[in-house]
Design an enzyme around this catalytic site. Structure first.
Site, PDB file in Angstrom:
ATOM      1  N   THR A  46       4.067  -7.979   1.676  1.00 34.53           N
ATOM      2  CA  THR A  46       4.461  -7.174   2.794  1.00 34.53           C
ATOM      3  C   THR A  46       5.910  -7.772   3.009  1.00 34.53           C
ATOM      4  O   THR A  46       6.482  -7.966   2.568  1.00 34.53           O
ATOM      5  CB  THR A  46       2.815  -7.414   3.764  1.00 34.53           C
ATOM      6  OG1 THR A  46       3.809  -8.859   4.078  1.00 34.53           O
ATOM      7  CG2 THR A  46       1.886  -7.541   3.108  1.00 34.53           C
ATOM      8  N   CYS A  47       6.193  -6.821   4.713  1.00 33.58           N
ATOM      9  CA  CYS A  47       7.476  -7.291   5.542  1.00 33.58           C
ATOM     10  C   CYS A  47       7.371  -8.771   5.763  1.00 33.58           C
ATOM     11  O   CYS A  47       8.549  -9.361   5.968  1.00 33.58           O
ATOM     12  CB  CYS A  47       7.713  -6.155   5.966  1.00 33.58           C
ATOM     13  SG  CYS A  47       6.355  -6.573   7.656  1.00 33.58           S
ATOM     14  N   ARG A  49       5.448 -11.487   4.001  1.00 34.08           N
ATOM     15  CA  ARG A  49       4.544 -12.694   2.868  1.00 34.08           C
ATOM     16  C   ARG A  49       4.640 -11.975   1.600  1.00 34.08           C
ATOM     17  O   ARG A  49       4.663 -10.309   1.276  1.00 34.08           O
ATOM     18  CB  ARG A  49       3.366 -12.667   3.781  1.00 34.08           C
ATOM     19  CG  ARG A  49       2.426 -11.444   3.990  1.00 34.08           C
ATOM     20  CD  ARG A  49       1.141 -12.522   3.902  1.00 34.08           C
ATOM     21  NE  ARG A  49       1.123 -12.492   4.747  1.00 34.08           N
ATOM     22  CZ  ARG A  49       0.856 -14.017   5.708  1.00 34.08           C
ATOM     23  NH1 ARG A  49       1.001 -15.255   4.393  1.00 34.08           N
ATOM     24  NH2 ARG A  49       1.594 -14.165   6.893  1.00 34.08           N
ATOM     25  N   THR A 192       8.854   8.038   4.704  1.00 28.18           N
ATOM     26  CA  THR A 192       7.431   8.247   4.555  1.00 28.18           C
ATOM     27  C   THR A 192       6.333   8.068   4.680  1.00 28.18           C
ATOM     28  O   THR A 192       5.544   8.641   4.254  1.00 28.18           O
ATOM     29  CB  THR A 192       7.352  10.014   4.146  1.00 28.18           C
ATOM     30  OG1 THR A 192       8.013   9.756   2.045  1.00 28.18           O
ATOM     31  CG2 THR A 192       8.651  10.839   4.442  1.00 28.18           C
ATOM     32  N   GLY A 193       6.602   6.729   4.191  1.00 25.83           N
ATOM     33  CA  GLY A 193       5.726   5.554   3.670  1.00 25.83           C
ATOM     34  C   GLY A 193       4.809   5.025   4.351  1.00 25.83           C
ATOM     35  O   GLY A 193       4.254   5.319   5.347  1.00 25.83           O
ATOM     36  N   ARG A 194       4.153   3.667   4.220  1.00 24.50           N
ATOM     37  CA  ARG A 194       3.305   3.450   4.619  1.00 24.50           C
ATOM     38  C   ARG A 194       3.201   2.546   6.516  1.00 24.50           C
ATOM     39  O   ARG A 194       2.279   3.223   7.199  1.00 24.50           O
ATOM     40  CB  ARG A 194       2.648   2.053   3.898  1.00 24.50           C
ATOM     41  CG  ARG A 194       4.036   0.565   3.968  1.00 24.50           C
ATOM     42  CD  ARG A 194       3.768  -0.333   3.311  1.00 24.50           C
ATOM     43  NE  ARG A 194       4.426  -1.299   3.789  1.00 24.50           N
ATOM     44  CZ  ARG A 194       4.696  -2.514   2.186  1.00 24.50           C
ATOM     45  NH1 ARG A 194       4.424  -2.618   1.902  1.00 24.50           N
ATOM     46  NH2 ARG A 194       5.486  -3.287   2.136  1.00 24.50           N
ATOM     47  N   ALA A 196       5.545   4.880   7.864  1.00 29.76           N
ATOM     48  CA  ALA A 196       5.757   6.198   8.819  1.00 29.76           C
ATOM     49  C   ALA A 196       5.404   6.487   9.626  1.00 29.76           C
ATOM     50  O   ALA A 196       5.326   7.110  10.907  1.00 29.76           O
ATOM     51  CB  ALA A 196       6.512   7.279   7.886  1.00 29.76           C
TER      52      ALA A 196
END
Length: 460
Positions: A46-47, A49, A192-194, A196
């Site tokens: 994730t952003c 971890r 346009t991902g998770r 957005a």
């Protein structure tokens, strides 16, 4: 034996997390190639971890150090990082503590913003990716499915499930002092991902109406149509990025999508256009400042970073990235957090108890087989002596059930105390029954008494 290797905002820099994130899709297959004892791997990236959950085929009491070092070397090779540095950075969790850690992560208790909601979906997607790669195992499946159940329970039963707990919303909270009126602000959403959809929803909650979207991968039109906003074409990107009040980036690309050169080029092109239509007296004059406020705010939610640090060299530009967000993350709300942690601890204990019971499954199956083999022989003997009405068979079956009840209850009690060996030793001493684990697994599933057994390790 379950192992977790963890690097997060708590023990690793964002530069390292960025490198680990960029290679996360290749990590699990590479880890499994490192050592024969490694049966499965699920990687969460994730952003804030990077974690690798490993299932080891290790004898009880054996040291997992060699296998762990091989796994770390594999991660380092994929990410281009020194294994020695990773060994000093990674946290290490094993045995029954792994469930507690993952359940806490999935519930948002280990996030920069405690209770943030995105992590639960990221945990689910990590398991789906492992299934696609063929790197999961029954024990890892059980672990991750229970983690999802716990995260839902925390969301439904505590205040941590309330609206607004996310990195996106925290970033916009921090931006409030820079943007005086969101209704007048021009916003460019890059990606346009998770994140957005969550970013757009959070912007609208604050009153933003002029939001456009750009996608480096060409998916802007589809996203724009689905969300009722305008898409920015590739040849419009530089000018749009240079002239909006706020840029929010949230893509998964592995390169910078906004940098100093892009914004400079956009400003120059905008200035030339203004000069052409007579809005400026001559080419070369700096472009107008953004419409609201003095500064242009760039919010980078990407990992790897979407925005190059050099954008701050351009006058009027301020960068708000994950490292800054981490510094300003709010303190935990103690009541809600305590309630959530109580749920996590209870569920982790239940997971451990069921795992300990599963370790007894081969012995349980062996005992049941021993008893029912004797029972079948006695029923056959009774039938040969004229038990035509079945009363003797019924009585024998009832007696077998009664005799098995107490040993089954005691097996669960001893398993939950971590004393399975006493039950196994007693079984062998009294009945002469021993179990071959490989043969008993199928039998355990067939009886319906216990789930198929998995390998676990006691916490130490």
């Amino acid at each position: 034996m379950l192992i977790c290797l963890t690097a997060s905002h708590k023990n690793a820099g964002f530069d390292m997390l960025e490198r680990l994130s960029a290679s996360s899709n290749q990590a699990a297959p590479r880890i499994l190639n490192g050592h024969d004892a490694l049966q499965g791997a699920v990687v969460i990236s994730t952003c804030n971890r990077f974690e690798a959950y490993l299932d080891l085929a290790a004898p009880e009491g054996s040291s997992p150090v060699e296998v762990v070092h091989e796994a770390v070397r594999a991660v380092g090779a994929v990410a281009g990082l020194d294994a020695a540095e990773l060994r000093t950075t990674f946290g290490f969790v094993h045995g029954n503590a792994v469930a507690g850690h993952l359940f806490s992560v999935a519930s948002g208790l280990e996030s920069v913003v405690v209770g943030e909601g995105e992590i639960a979906g990221q945990v689910r997607r990590s398991l789906e990716q492992a299934r696609t790669d063929g790197t999961t195992t029954p024990e890892l499946e059980r672990l991750f499915q229970r983690a999802s159940q716990t995260s839902r329970r925390v969301k439904n039963e505590t205040e941590l499930g309330g609206e607004g707990r996310s990195l996106v919303r925290l970033a916009l909270d921090l931006a409030e002092s820079r943007v005086t009126d969101w209704a007048q602000a021009r916003v460019l959403l890059v990606g346009t991902g998770r994140f957005a959809g969550a970013s757009l929803a959070a912007l609208r909650d604050r009153g933003a109406t002029d939001v456009r979207v750009y996608s480096p991968s060409g998916r802007a039109e589809k996203f724009a149509v689905g969300h009722g906003i305008d898409a920015v074409a590739h040849d419009e990107f530089a000018v749009t990025a240079a002239t909006v009040d706020v840029i929010v980036t949230c893509t998964t690309v592995e390169h910078h999508v906004v940098d100093l050169a892009l914004l400079e080029a956009g400003r120059d092109e905008h200035a030339r256009e203004l000069a052409r239509i007579g809005a400026l007296p001559s080419i070369g004059r700096p472009a107008e400042a953004p419409a609201t406020g003095i500064r242009q705010l760039v919010i980078d939610l990407g990992l790897p970073r979407n925005v190059a640090p050099d954008v701050v060299e351009l006058p009027g530009v301020e960068l708000l990235d994950l490292e800054t967000i981490k510094i300003h993350a709010p303190l935990e709300e103690l009541g809600a957090t305590d309630a959530a942690r109580a749920i996590v601890m209870r569920d982790a204990r239940a997971f451990g108890d069921s795992g300990e019971e599963q370790r007894l499954a081969p012995a349980v199956v062996a005992l049941r087989k021993h008893v029912f083999d004797i029972l079948d022989a006695e029923i056959e003997r009774a039938a040969s002596r004229g038990d035509d009405d079945g009363r003797t068979e019924a009585a024998l079956r009832h007696m077998a059930g009664v005799l098995l009840h107490t040993p089954m209850v005691r097996s669960r009690e001893l398993a939950r105390k971590g004393d399975q060996q006493s039950w196994i030793d007693g079984l062998e001493a009294i009945f002469g029954v021993t179990a071959a684990p490989d043969e008993a697994v199928a039998g355990g599933a067939a009886t319906g008494d216990l789930d198929a057994p998995g390998r676990r390790a006691d916490a130490s």
